[in-house]
Motif scaffolding. Structure first.
Motif, PDB file in Angstrom:
ATOM      1  N   GLN A 177      -0.340   3.660  -8.698  1.00 49.76           N
ATOM      2  CA  GLN A 177      -1.592   2.935  -8.450  1.00 49.76           C
ATOM      3  C   GLN A 177      -2.785   3.682  -9.033  1.00 49.76           C
ATOM      4  O   GLN A 177      -3.734   3.057  -9.512  1.00 49.76           O
TER       5      GLN A 177
ATOM      6  N   LYS B  63       0.834   3.591   2.232  1.00 47.90           N
ATOM      7  CA  LYS B  63       1.331   3.768   3.600  1.00 47.90           C
ATOM      8  C   LYS B  63       2.555   2.890   3.852  1.00 47.90           C
ATOM      9  O   LYS B  63       3.535   3.330   4.477  1.00 47.90           O
ATOM     10  N   GLN B  64       2.529   1.666   3.386  1.00 49.06           N
ATOM     11  CA  GLN B  64       3.671   0.774   3.557  1.00 49.06           C
ATOM     12  C   GLN B  64       4.893   1.271   2.790  1.00 49.06           C
ATOM     13  O   GLN B  64       6.022   1.159   3.272  1.00 49.06           O
TER      14      GLN B  64
ATOM     15  N   SER C  19       0.839  -1.190   0.000  1.00 49.46           N
ATOM     16  CA  SER C  19       0.000   0.000   0.000  1.00 49.46           C
ATOM     17  C   SER C  19       0.881   1.249   0.000  1.00 49.46           C
ATOM     18  O   SER C  19       2.094   1.186   0.216  1.00 49.46           O
TER      19      SER C  19
ATOM     20  N   ARG D 129      -3.493  -1.811  -7.188  1.00 48.64           N
ATOM     21  CA  ARG D 129      -2.141  -2.041  -6.682  1.00 48.64           C
ATOM     22  C   ARG D 129      -1.210  -2.699  -7.689  1.00 48.64           C
ATOM     23  O   ARG D 129       0.002  -2.595  -7.578  1.00 48.64           O
TER      24      ARG D 129
END
Length: 321
Positions: free
Chosen positions: A221, A128-129, A126, A227
């Motif tokens: 994305q 955030k990751q 993601s 993704r």
């Protein structure tokens, strides 16, 4: 007495070792891709960076007098007139000598962070990751960036500072990257002197790389509609890389200004006591615009340089797969 063949344990060991070899292979790909990507970034972006540092480090003009450089275009014209095209690439020796290590660390640490964040191999992360992975990479590269940037900034800024006259914050004329390193090691506190400006370097690299890798993934994305971004073409990768580079500088530029002025500050007669003192003095003497000196060249550099970097990284990793 008959023993059953121990089929389970060898299979577990086999899977363990193949997984580790796979990870080692991924790390090697990240090392190679980061090296080539960094070289592309440096070649495309260094002239812009030179102008940025000249604008950042020029002395505040006396009342009633104009600044040395009226702006980015004027800085380019003066540099070309005084030093020729080579002047735009001054200070490139230090980052070129370390570009392999710097970008290898950046993309390798990012790759290892990605592996730790995945719940299963090959899983797309993601946004955030990716920001978390960028944070870890930013911490790691700060220890290489600080001495490299100090050497680069000294070489890029010295012509502007020397021309400002006797009151300028310049004490030494350097002949090249190794001369800067030798002088700092001999006269400015040894290894500690090479890490002058470490606090603002960390303050730039950590949030900056978190923003850059997060935005890069977010743009990819968005364009891919999910993704899975493996089908994106070169144009999309260039666009994502360019926007990501702009995000880096937009998020941390004042910190970069503070880092530059600290790293070119005179060791024997310092103007700044530290990061916060430099920030306050720039703000008091020049206002908010003082924290954005050279912002135009930095942004102009970030888009093509990072577009080239990310594209070369992606193409290199794909060719090694």
């Amino acid at each position: 007495m008959q023993f059953n063949r121990p089929t389970v344990a060898p299979r577990v060991l086999f899977l363990y070792w193949t997984d580790n070899f796979s990870r080692m292979g991924d790390a090697a790909k990240d090392l190679t891709a980061g090296t080539f990507g960094g070289a592309a970034q440096l070649i495309v972006g260094h002239p812009f960076d030179t102008i940025k540092v000249k604008l950042q480090s020029q002395p505040v003009p006396l009342p009633g007098q104009p600044p040395k450089y009226a702006g980015a275009i004027d800085a380019v014209k003066q540099t070309l007139a005084a030093e020729g095209p080579r002047g735009l690439y001054k200070g490139m020796g230090a980052p070129l000598a370390t570009v392999a290590a710097f970008n290898a660390v950046l993309f390798s640490v990012r790759g290892q962070m990605e592996a730790l964040l995945r719940s299963e191999p090959g899983e797309a992360l993601s946004v955030k990751q990716q920001m978390i992975a960028g944070t870890g990479a930013g911490v790691a590269v700060s220890f290489l960036a600080c001495p490299t940037e100090l050497i680069k900034c000294r070489l890029q800024a010295q012509s502007a500072l020397a021309a400002a006259g006797p009151g300028a914050t310049v004490a030494v004329k350097y002949t090249g990257p190794m001369d800067v390193a030798r002088h700092v090691l001999r006269s400015e506190g040894g290894m500690r002197g090479l890490f002058k400006g470490m606090v603002p370097t960390l303050s730039r690299e950590v949030p900056g790389n978190a923003a850059m890798f997060g935005v890069y993934e977010a743009v990819k994305q968005y364009m891919a509609g999910g993704r899975d971004t493996s089908g994106l073409g070169m144009g999309s990768l260039l666009m994502a890389g360019g926007i990501a580079g702009a995000a880096f500088w937009a998020s941390v530029y004042p910190t970069d200004v503070v880092k530059s002025v600290i790293q070119v500050d005179d060791y024997n007669n310092p103007k700044y006591k530290g990061t916060m003192d430099a920030f306050r003095k720039i703000l008091n003497s020049e206002g908010v615009k003082g924290l954005y000196k050279g912002f135009g060249p930095a942004m102009a550099r970030s888009v093509p340089a990072n577009a080239a970097c990310f594209l070369v990284v992606e193409l290199t990793k794909a060719s090694l797969s």
